[in-house]
Structures are given as C-alpha cells and as structure tokens.
Design an enzyme around this catalytic site. Structure first.
Site, PDB file in Angstrom:
ATOM      1  CD  GLU A  76       9.220  84.590  55.862  1.00 35.21           C
ATOM      2  OE1 GLU A  76      10.419  83.864  55.369  1.00 35.21           O
ATOM      3  OE2 GLU A  76       8.389  84.723  55.400  1.00 35.21           O
ATOM      4  CG  ASP A  77      10.199  88.116  53.017  1.00 30.49           C
ATOM      5  OD1 ASP A  77      10.561  87.269  53.993  1.00 30.49           O
ATOM      6  OD2 ASP A  77       8.704  87.574  51.703  1.00 30.49           O
TER       7      ASP A  77
END
Length: 701
Positions: A76-77
């Site tokens: 996600e990051d």
C-alpha cells in the site's frame, strides 16, 4: 543491539534458526522499502511493522505471520507489487500481506460505508487464511497504542471503529488480553475525562481493598493446601471500560461494582478444576444460580473455565474462575494459542474460528449491501450465549434472546427457509418464543414454505436476519416481475398489441432509455409501482413507429389472492372477494387493493396512471380480514358466545374489543378472517342467532 536482534532472540525460543532468519530478512526488506518514510510521531516508519511483529511474537505466532507483519504496509505505502513479494517470500506470505493491506482509497458516500467496505474485504481475506485477522488485529493494536499523535476527530473515529469492530472480533476469537487493551485504549481516546476519573477512583479504591484481597487470597491458598491441591491463586482487577459499561448499562454505582472481589485459580489439569471447585465451595457458601461450567460446554469462542460466586467473609461477594494452564493461555490469546498448542481437536478454538468466518462469508454473499452486512456482523459479534440441543442431542450455541427461527437457520439455511413450526422440549411453541439454555428444539418444515416478513421482528442472529432478508428480496422480485408482466400485457392489450410482437432491438432501446439492464428489471419496476405500465406500453409501441390509440379500459385485471408481497389489501376498507375493487399503484410497494367506493382513493379514482380496474378471479384463495360492529345486550361469557358462533361458521377472530354503551348494551368490534362475501354472510347469520343481538354492520370507510 538493534531492535530486530532483540526480537530475533525472543523468536529463537520457539522458532527454528532458518525461520528466524526469514523473519529477519523480511524486516530488512521492509526497512529498505519504507526508507525515508516517517510516522506522525516522527519515528522512522519501520518501527511500526517491527512493533506489530513483536505483538505477534508475544502470542508465539508462526514465522509466516511475523513476515507478513513486517511487510503488511509495503504494497500500500511503497508501490512494491504483490508479485515482487511472491518472488521474494513465497505465495503464502504475499497472500497474507495482500489480505492485510487496506482498501485502495475509494470514494464512499459516508464513513460508515467506508468502514463497512473495509471490513467486508477483511472478511473475505480471513476466509482464505485466518492469520490475516491476527496480523490485522496486531496492526490495529499498535496504532491504538500510538493514537495520541492524531487530531481529535480522527482519533475518536478510529477509537469508535476499534470498540465497535476490532474489540468484538478479538473477543469472538477468544483473545481476552487484546480485547481488554483495545477497550481501554478506545475508551481513553473516546472519553478521556471519564477514563481518567474512573482510573483515579480505581487507584483510590485499591488501597482500601488491598487488605481484604490479601486475606481472601490467603484463605483460598490455605484451603487448597489442606486439601492437597496445587493451584496459583491471583486477584483479578476489572479493567476501566468494563467498569464504565457496568455503571452505564446496569445503572450501578462505582462502589457497588468495586464491592465484588474477583480471583483466578490456575491448576495443572481438568480433574483438579472440579476438585478445587469443591474445596472453595466448602470454604465459602456458593451463591445459588451463579455457577457456570464452561469446561463441559465451552463458549462459542472456545473459552473454557469454571465460574462461581461465593459469600466471602463479612458477606463480601467473591467471583472465582478456575481453569487449567492451557485454558488460561487460550482465554488470553484465543485462536493465537492454536499455534502454541497444536491441537487436532475438532472443537479447538481454531476450528470454531473457521466456522465463524465461514458464517461471516455466507452473510456477506447474502447481504444486500455492505452496511446491511456489517449490521448483521455486529449482532453476531456480541454473543451472550444460550446452549440448546438438537433432537439428536448435539449442542448449539446461540446469542441470548434467540428464537426457534435463529435455531433453524443455525442448523441449515434450507431448514430456516422451510420452517413452519417448532417444538420446544417436545411441546409445540410459538416461533417467536426466546430459547432457554438446556431446551431441546425440533423444527417442523414443509417443502413449499417460505420465510415470513414478521420473523425479522424477533430473529436475533445475523445469519437468520440476512437469510430472511435475502429470501424475501428474491420472493418479492419474482412476484414483482410476475405482476409487472400482467400489468404490461394488459396495457398492451388495450392498444391491441402483444409483447411478443415487439422486436428485441426495440425492447433494448427502451431499456437503455430507462437505464435498465434486462426486461425483468423493467417488469419488476412496473410491478413495484415505480413505473406505470400504460406509459411503458406507449413507449414500446411508439418506438415501433406506430401511433398508439388510447387504451381500451375493458377487462379488469383478475386478483387470485396468491400474488404475495407485491399486492396488499387496504386496511382502511378491508376488501374481500365479491366486493367491487380497484388497484392503487404505490411506488415501491406494488399494488394496494381498495373497495371501489373507498373514500381514500376518490381523488385518484379516474387517473389511469394511479388506479387500475380489478376483479376477483374465480379461483381466488386465501383469508381476508373484515371488521364488524356488533351491538348486543350485555350478558355473561359474551366473548365466548361470539367466538363459538364465529367458529361455528368456520371463520377465525383476529381481533376483538368491547365497549359498554350503557348498563344494558355493549358495542363489540370484531375483526374476522373470511374467504369471501358468501362466507361473511354465513358468519353474520350465525351471529344474528345469538340472544340479545340488536345490530350487526360491516365497518367501511
């Protein structure tokens, strides 16, 4: 020494060297991926995944869960794709990371919907691998521990979500320690002043309690020693959120809650639990009705223990829990303890958790939308169980307040859908009767039976409510489509046309205009009263290139009484077969049948878009309610006389009320169910034969 090495030393106590090295490799990969990123607190980002892995290490989780914890924010990051993780760490770890990863930011109408969608995705991931939820819970726990760096509104939103969803999930999976921490951290973030005041009050009370706690603990330990039993006796402190909830929901003062002293006795084996119970019961008098054996019948989350409440010295109430070391581990870490005690027992908490997740998945597939799904799950997350038996002697756990309908759906969806009656302890009982622990429940089914909408008023479990709603939606849809077909065919017949004469290309053109995918969707809309059949018919024929002639209104639509949910009968005029009738199209509800002369539809009477001529079919079936006003002389057993007369005419009284006009005459309002006007005439004839009968009239608006 770097933090990862501290963790590696702890892991070496229960993992192999190769497995510890894999966890170490996942850490260095995450450190490189998150390079340059910082948390709101200012710390380097990798401290978060390391802390999440540390929480899982306390539970002795396996190396794949710990690797997923290290990598859970990478997809996600940092933009690293799932495929890269598959290549580096294998399919299993990549799937766990993908399951834990948050939803890609989507635009939802409300925060509630966002929360519901997020949880829905988590439920699907849990179904593939139960470890997903354990990594997710550890992730949330570390976020809660570092919550103070967030702004007020966001902090409260996360705290509320934790109290409503994550704490109950931890409880459902038997993870008591994590649930307590979730609740206390969530309580502190939601209500900081209340939490501080209760904490100060607990600290103040602790001084006064110390001496009594020590005395009770000593007397229990000496009692066990005399009996030759070995067990560790410890005092249990109530946590802040538990005190707050009891004060709020049970309307108890702080001093009343703190007056109860709680202890736990941990022993070596199950046999000793029962012997310790006998010993403490001989030391202090037990409180009747407060003994619970969760060893013989474990809670739904796998929790096992003996609970008893005693009258201690000076009448002080003492709550005691007695359990084995393995039960203590299971109570604190729940499903996570499965990796510590590799149990093949089918009733282990792991098997129970899988069963629960399977139920959640079934609910998710049946629910109409994510908010309906999360409402069902929330009901399921707060179980206060009753234990009932099937006719073959199997035990089933259900939430407190559950009825036979909940039991039927717990057995099997088809049993619930086809349920018509129930026997509780071999006696017929209403389906709405709440079940008591120890009852034997037998469900009576019929092949063509269907769920009743009134069941939603008393069904408690998420599974039952979801399946009832789903079945009713399906039933309503098929009935709406059937009624829509009849209405459209009648409208087309008025133009001297038929549906099969219209080409599929032209039908598709009209569907596109109305933004419908299929003809069935359009027919459903007509059946529900959202679209007028006459207007749709004109549109279909206009598309054909014809100029439709005004419709002929001859040949009213025939009502058979078996149309189901989309045709209802107006309560204002209670039409019955034989009455002249009209249909009023109500948006979203379908058609409401009124008596032709009903004042409530007088303004719509000649509007073809709202009212439709109806007639009763020759083969009309069913029972119809009608209201009668009876004037009769006051006499003994009057209601019994009226009931027997109605019964003699083979009709039922649905409702009865009585008023005295004067000392001699009574006015009785009767709601009677009849088949048609001829049947009503027989009922009235029987009533006229009663002594003292003055007048009978049918109530109409």
């Amino acid at each position: 020494m770097p933090a990862i090495e501290h963790l590696a030393q702890r892991l070496a106590s229960y993992l192999s060297e190769d497995q510890v090295n894999l966890v170490r490799r996942a850490y260095f990969y995450a450190e490189q991926a998150h390079d340059g990123q910082r948390r709101r607190s200012g710390e380097v980002y990798v401290t978060h995944p390391l802390s999440v892995a540390s929480i899982l290490a306390d539970m002795h989780m396996d190396h794949q869960s710990l690797m997923a914890a290290m990598l859970h924010d990478v997809i996600e990051d940092t933009g690293i794709p799932k495929e890269a993780l598959v290549e580096q760490f294998g399919e299993t770890v990549a799937e766990l990371v993908d399951g834990v990863s948050k939803l890609t930011q989507m635009q939802f109408e409300t925060k509630a919907q966002a929360q519901a969608e997020n949880f829905q995705k988590m439920a699907l991931a849990m179904a593939k691998d139960i470890r997903v939820i354990l990594v997710k819970l550890a992730d949330r726990l570390h976020n809660m521990r570092t919550l103070e760096v967030l702004a007020g509104e966001k902090r409260r939103r996360i705290a509320r979500e934790t109290l409503e969803i994550y704490a109950p999930i931890a409880n459902r999976l038997g993870m008591h320690s994590m649930r307590v921490e979730f609740e206390d951290l969530g309580f502190k973030a939601m209500y900081p002043m209340r939490a501080e005041r209760i904490r100060a009050a607990v600290l103040g009370a602790r001084g006064h309690r110390k001496e009594i706690v020590h005395k009770i603990q000593q007397s229990i330990a000496q009692c066990l020693e005399r009996e030759g039993l070995f067990g560790e006796v410890s005092g249990r402190e109530k946590h802040l959120y538990s005190i707050y909830c009891k004060m709020r929901h049970k309307r108890k003062s702080f001093s009343e809650i703190m007056d109860v002293y709680a202890f736990r006795i941990v022993v070596d084996k199950v046999d000793t639990c029962y012997r310790v119970l006998g010993a403490v019961h001989s030391l202090y008098k037990p409180l009747p009705g407060r003994f619970k054996d969760y060893i013989a019948i474990p809670k739904a989350n796998g929790y096992q223990s003996l609970h008893t409440t005693l009258f201690g010295m000076h009448g002080v109430p003492i709550e005691i829990q007695i359990r084995t070391r393995e039960m203590e581990e299971m109570a604190n870490n729940g499903i996570a303890a499965h990796w510590l005690y590799k149990s093949a027992d089918e009733k282990s908490s792991h098997a129970r958790a899988r069963q629960w997740v399977k139920g959640i998945l079934e609910m998710q597939q049946r629910a109409g939308n994510s908010l309906e799904f999360i409402e069902s799950v929330k009901i399921d997350l707060f179980p206060d169980e009753v234990y009932v038996f099937t006719p073959k002697g199997s035990i089933m756990e259900l939430p407190k307040g559950s009825t036979a309908v909940d039991f039927a759906y717990a057995v099997h969806t088809d049993v619930g859908n086809q349920c018509i009656a129930c026997k509780i302890n071999r006696h017929l009982a209403p389906l709405s009767q709440p079940l008591q622990s120890g009852s034997t429940v037998d469900i009576v089914t019929a092949p063509n039976a269907r769920p009743n909408p009134t069941w939603l008023n008393f069904a408690v479990t998420g599974k039952a409510r979801t399946h009832i709603r789903h079945a009713l939606k399906q039933q309503r849809r098929s009935e709406s489509i059937h009624l829509g077909e009849r209405l459209l065919d009648k409208a087309l017949a008025g133009f001297d046309a038929q549906r099969d004469q219209i080409s599929s290309e032209h039908i598709q053109q009209v569907l596109k205009e109305y933004q419908k995918n299929t003809l069935e969707d359009l027919l459903e809309d007509i059946g529900l009263g959202n679209r007028v059949a006459y207007v749709v018919a004109r549109r279909l024929l206009a598309v054909e290139g014809e100029t439709p002639q005004p419709p002929s209104l001859d040949g009213p639509l025939a009502i058979r009484g078996t149309e189901g949910l989309v045709i209802s009968y107006a309560k204002c005029c209670s039409p019955i077969p034989g009455d002249p009738i009209v249909g009023y199209l109500s948006a979203g509800k379908g058609m409401v049948v009124h008596v032709d002369s009903c004042r409530n539809i007088s303004e719509f009477r000649h509007n073809p878009n709202k009212c439709l001529g109806l007639s009763w079919a020759k083969d009309v079936t069913g029972e119809f309610n009608v209201e009668l006003r009876v004037e009769i002389e006051h006499q003994r057993s009057l209601i019994a006389l009226l009931a027997s007369s109605v019964n003699a005419a083979e009709a039922n009284i649905e409702k009865i009320s009585m008023d005295e006009r004067d000392g001699r005459t009574c006015i009785v309002q009767l709601v009677v169910s009849v088949h048609d006007r001829a049947h009503l005439a027989r009922v009235i004839k029987k009533l006229r034969m009663l002594n003292g009968m003055t007048r009978i009239t049918r109530v109409k608006p």
